[in-house]
Motif scaffolding. Structure first.
Motif, PDB file in Angstrom:
ATOM      1  N   SER A   1       0.829  -1.205   0.000  1.00  0.00           N
ATOM      2  CA  SER A   1       0.000   0.000   0.000  1.00  0.00           C
ATOM      3  C   SER A   1       0.867   1.261   0.000  1.00  0.00           C
ATOM      4  CB  SER A   1      -0.933   0.010   1.207  1.00  0.00           C
ATOM      5  OG  SER A   1      -1.872  -1.040   1.134  1.00  0.00           O
ATOM      6  N   PHE A   2       1.963   1.226   0.762  1.00  0.00           N
ATOM      7  CA  PHE A   2       2.847   2.393   0.821  1.00  0.00           C
ATOM      8  C   PHE A   2       3.493   2.647  -0.534  1.00  0.00           C
ATOM      9  CE2 PHE A   2       6.978   4.407   1.435  1.00  0.00           C
ATOM     10  CZ  PHE A   2       6.611   5.537   2.160  1.00  0.00           C
TER      11      PHE A   2
ATOM     12  N   ALA B   1      -1.380   6.631   2.708  1.00  0.00           N
ATOM     13  CA  ALA B   1      -0.129   6.040   3.193  1.00  0.00           C
ATOM     14  C   ALA B   1      -0.062   6.092   4.718  1.00  0.00           C
ATOM     15  CB  ALA B   1       1.069   6.763   2.578  1.00  0.00           C
TER      16      ALA B   1
ATOM     17  N   SER C   1      -3.298  10.825  -1.318  1.00  0.00           N
ATOM     18  CA  SER C   1      -2.309   9.747  -1.368  1.00  0.00           C
ATOM     19  C   SER C   1      -1.502   9.668  -0.080  1.00  0.00           C
ATOM     20  CB  SER C   1      -1.365   9.963  -2.565  1.00  0.00           C
ATOM     21  OG  SER C   1      -2.066   9.934  -3.780  1.00  0.00           O
TER      22      SER C   1
ATOM     23  N   ALA D   1       0.911   4.097  -2.866  1.00  0.00           N
ATOM     24  CA  ALA D   1       0.624   5.486  -2.512  1.00  0.00           C
ATOM     25  C   ALA D   1       1.775   6.405  -2.913  1.00  0.00           C
ATOM     26  CB  ALA D   1       0.354   5.602  -1.016  1.00  0.00           C
TER      27      ALA D   1
END
Length: 431
Positions: free
Chosen positions: A50-51, A396, A392, A54
């Motif tokens: 996910s990081f 994150a 975004s 993002a």
């Protein structure tokens, strides 16, 4: 008004449409292949995935925030067709860097590979920043006034159909970095060739003195545009829409892998369904409005989008995961009882989203004089970029705190409600 699809026969529209189509296809082919490769081949942790997604989204958006003011000034100062040809030439070099990064990742050098891939993402953001104002601002210059909404709808529909194709192709070829490299390079060359056929669109107003200071230019551009009430409301509504879209795009790959427990082919399917839906919505709203530029359907459309997001979340929450250590392939996913509900809800999200945003873009290009359209679209891009960057970064940060992708969907529902309020004010102010 001629039938909107009839515009595709016009030399004053077809080369622009094709160039935009190829560019969006190429951007999405690379970015989707990169995200899928990173999600399924490099990382093995939901938070890291996910990081990374993002971060990639934020880096792509950053040039819009910094350079949109300059892009708008240039587009209103020189021939727009000339700028198109320059940015399409740059795309060839950008894709070469990105493709090299993918191949290094496959060769086992992930640190350098990730740096090169993210560099290409920034480059694609710069490319899109300078092309973005033109693809809308050139329409009032090349089309009759009652064809602008139809042209805008076709550009939006074509963009999302190209995203669909890029998504599908990326899902099949992301394993082969050599094939991705060859495809992205060849498509960039094809886009450069079609760009050469775009008819001239010379400066219409007085010559501008360019402001090269990105902060000052952005502030002046936005403040010079946002004081117009209908533009202010339209830009705010569009910004909320794209922030919602950026959150959804970040959520989808980790959600598919970790909640739906499905492989990359299903991640591509989810993104493809979303793209199809926006394209359908873009065409449907043009038929409903019959070429009239109006926001009367926008509040209901975005509220319906929020309801569909909520339905999507409930469908995802009730999902039966695959056995431990296994991922559903396409056939296995479609064989699950809730698969059709998941896809139908997602399709609804996208259709209503397309119906919401297309008339708002038409507002931007018809409210001001033709010599100011590119700067108006650029001002919109600055505000959009700021909102999407915040979205975004927020995703994150929230995911780092342990919030799951399915829980983030509730945030999207709330944002749809805010968008509906803004759209209703726009409708009352203009219709």
């Amino acid at each position: 008004m001629i039938n909107a699809l009839g515009l595709l026969k016009r030399r004053r529209f077809l080369p622009l449409f094709t160039t935009q189509f190829l560019g969006a296809f190429n951007d999405n082919l690379f970015k989707t292949a990169m995200v899928l490769f990173a999600t399924y081949e490099i990382f093995a942790d939901e938070t890291q995935e996910s990081f990374f997604n993002a971060l990639a989204a934020a880096l792509f958006i950053l040039p819009f925030f910094l350079l949109s003011a300059l892009a708008g000034q240039l587009a209103d100062s020189v021939d727009k067709a000339r700028i198109i040809r320059i940015v399409k030439t740059a795309e060839i070099g950008i894709m070469a860097i990105g493709a090299a990064g993918l191949m290094l990742a496959r060769a086992g050098a992930p640190t350098l590979a990730v740096a090169m891939m993210l560099t290409a993402v920034v480059g694609l953001g710069v490319h899109s920043t300078f092309f973005g104002p033109i693809k809308y601002a050139i329409l009032p210059q090349h089309l009759k006034e009652d064809d602008v909404l139809g042209g805008t709808g076709l550009v939006e529909a074509g963009t999302y159909l190209s995203i669909l194709l890029g998504t599908i192709v990326a899902g099949f070829v992301y394993h082969s970095t050599t094939l991705v490299a060859a495809l992205t390079f060849l498509v960039a060359v094809a886009g450069w060739m079609t760009a050469r056929a775009v008819p001239p669109a010379p400066r219409l107003g007085p010559k501008l003195t360019l402001d090269w200071n990105p902060v000052r230019a952005s502030w002046r551009l936005v403040s010079g545009t946002m004081h117009i009430p209908r533009l202010f409301l339209a830009i705010c509504a569009i910004s909320f829409f794209w922030t919602i879209g950026s959150v959804l795009i970040i959520i989808f790959p980790p959600l598919v892998k970790n909640v739906l427990t499905a492989d990359a082919s299903v991640a591509s399917l989810v993104l493809a369904v979303f793209s199809i839906g926006v394209a359908i919505g873009s065409v449907v709203i043009n038929l409903l409005l019959r070429g009239q530029i109006s926001a009367r359907f926008s509040p209901a459309s975005v509220l319906a989008m929020g309801v569909a997001v909520l339905g999507f979340r409930f469908a995802v929450e009730g999902w039966e995961p695959a056995r431990a250590g296994m991922l559903y392939d396409m056939a296995g996913f479609l064989g699950q009882p809730h698969a059709i509900v998941v896809l139908a809800a997602l399709l609804g999200v996208a259709i209503f989203g397309g119906m919401f945003v297309v008339p708002l873009y038409a507002f931007l290009t018809t409210t001001v004089t033709k010599d100011q359209t590119a700067r108006t679209v650029a001002a919109n891009n600055v505000v959009n970029a700021g909102a999407m960057t915040i979205g975004s970064v927020a995703v994150a940060g929230i995911t780092a705190l342990g919030v799951t992708p399915s829980q983030l969907l509730l945030l999207v529902v709330a944002m749809c409600g805010v968008s509906a309020l803004i759209a209703q004010r726009l409708h009352r102010a203009c219709d």
